[in-house]
Design a protein around this motif. Sequence first.
Motif, PDB file in Angstrom:
ATOM      1  N   TRP A  90     -13.605   5.246  -2.084  1.00  0.00           N
ATOM      2  CA  TRP A  90     -12.998   5.652  -0.438  1.00  0.00           C
ATOM      3  C   TRP A  90     -14.485   5.955   0.082  1.00  0.00           C
ATOM      4  CZ3 TRP A  90      -8.356   6.582   1.300  1.00  0.00           C
ATOM      5  CH2 TRP A  90      -7.352   6.548   0.519  1.00  0.00           C
ATOM      6  N   HIS A 141       0.744  -1.253  -0.056  1.00  0.00           N
ATOM      7  CA  HIS A 141       0.000  -0.135   0.020  1.00  0.00           C
ATOM      8  C   HIS A 141       0.780   1.204   0.040  1.00  0.00           C
ATOM      9  CE1 HIS A 141      -4.228   1.425   1.291  1.00  0.00           C
ATOM     10  NE2 HIS A 141      -3.860   1.912   0.401  1.00  0.00           N
ATOM     11  N   HIS A 154      -4.636   9.030   0.628  1.00  0.00           N
ATOM     12  CA  HIS A 154      -3.784   8.181   1.272  1.00  0.00           C
ATOM     13  C   HIS A 154      -2.997   8.614   2.284  1.00  0.00           C
ATOM     14  CE1 HIS A 154      -4.332   5.476  -2.367  1.00  0.00           C
ATOM     15  NE2 HIS A 154      -4.056   4.838  -1.287  1.00  0.00           N
ATOM     16  N   ASP A 179      -9.971   3.540   2.748  1.00  0.00           N
ATOM     17  CA  ASP A 179      -9.870   3.076   1.631  1.00  0.00           C
ATOM     18  C   ASP A 179     -10.418   1.866   1.407  1.00  0.00           C
ATOM     19  OD1 ASP A 179      -8.561   2.611  -0.677  1.00  0.00           O
ATOM     20  OD2 ASP A 179      -6.436   3.060  -0.090  1.00  0.00           O
ATOM     21  N   HIS A 200      -7.071  -2.991  -3.458  1.00  0.00           N
ATOM     22  CA  HIS A 200      -5.500  -2.923  -3.049  1.00  0.00           C
ATOM     23  C   HIS A 200      -5.208  -2.708  -1.478  1.00  0.00           C
ATOM     24  CE1 HIS A 200      -5.547   1.561  -3.814  1.00  0.00           C
ATOM     25  NE2 HIS A 200      -4.913   1.240  -2.561  1.00  0.00           N
ATOM     26  N   LEU A 255       1.995   1.794  -3.427  1.00  0.00           N
ATOM     27  CA  LEU A 255       0.943   2.470  -4.531  1.00  0.00           C
ATOM     28  C   LEU A 255       0.820   3.784  -4.009  1.00  0.00           C
ATOM     29  CD1 LEU A 255      -1.964   0.603  -5.567  1.00  0.00           C
ATOM     30  CD2 LEU A 255      -2.498   2.736  -4.309  1.00  0.00           C
TER      31      LEU A 255
HETATM   32 FE   LIG Z   1      -5.062   2.935  -1.219  1.00  0.00          FE
END
Ligand SMILES: [Fe+2]
Length: 195
Positions: free
Chosen positions: A121, A24, A74, A157, A161, A27
């Motif tokens: 989200w 994560h 994020h 999130d 992923h 990403l």
């Molecule tokens: Fe994410």
Amino acid sequence: MLKPKQYEHLLGRTPFSKPQLLAHFKLYEGYVAKLNAILGKLGKADRAGANYSFAEYSELKRREPVAYNGMVLHELYFDALGRAGRTRPAESVKERIAESYGSWNGWLKDMKAAASSCHGWALLVFDPVEKKLKTNMVQSEHHVGLFVNTPILIALDVWEHAYTIQFGINKADYLKAFFDSLDWEVVSRRFLATA
Ligand SMILES: [Fe+2]
């Protein structure tokens, strides 16, 4: 050049496994790199040919919010993790949650319902128009569905992923782990900043 924030201190301090978190982080760093690339190209792109169908400048401007929001969402997510069970929401936050959702459990059910409804989200935001907390679902893209001018208190999130490396398709266990590790001091500070 924007630099990604470092979150290695979260390793071992959340219910999330090291492989899940490292993937994560990578990403997230990708969004920062893409935003830097977009901003760099925008500096040189020809403004004269900008149009609705296609032009380099136009396409870069269309994708800029994807990378920007991907980075910031994020950071809101990682910044509020890591103090499992060691913090409590401020009284003012609890009161506003009760006013907005009827009860604490009513809020939690609503957030989990939103998180279960989308890949994207689930946000808890403060709506300055209605003066209440509101659940905001951001769907399929980082910039589709966001309410404008609503400060984000919690960013959850729910892209695959964020959990499939550790939890597979068991999203409910991921949601429990997220709420178990949420740092309410951070959330409370964000709420108090809206006043
Ligand atoms: Fe994410």
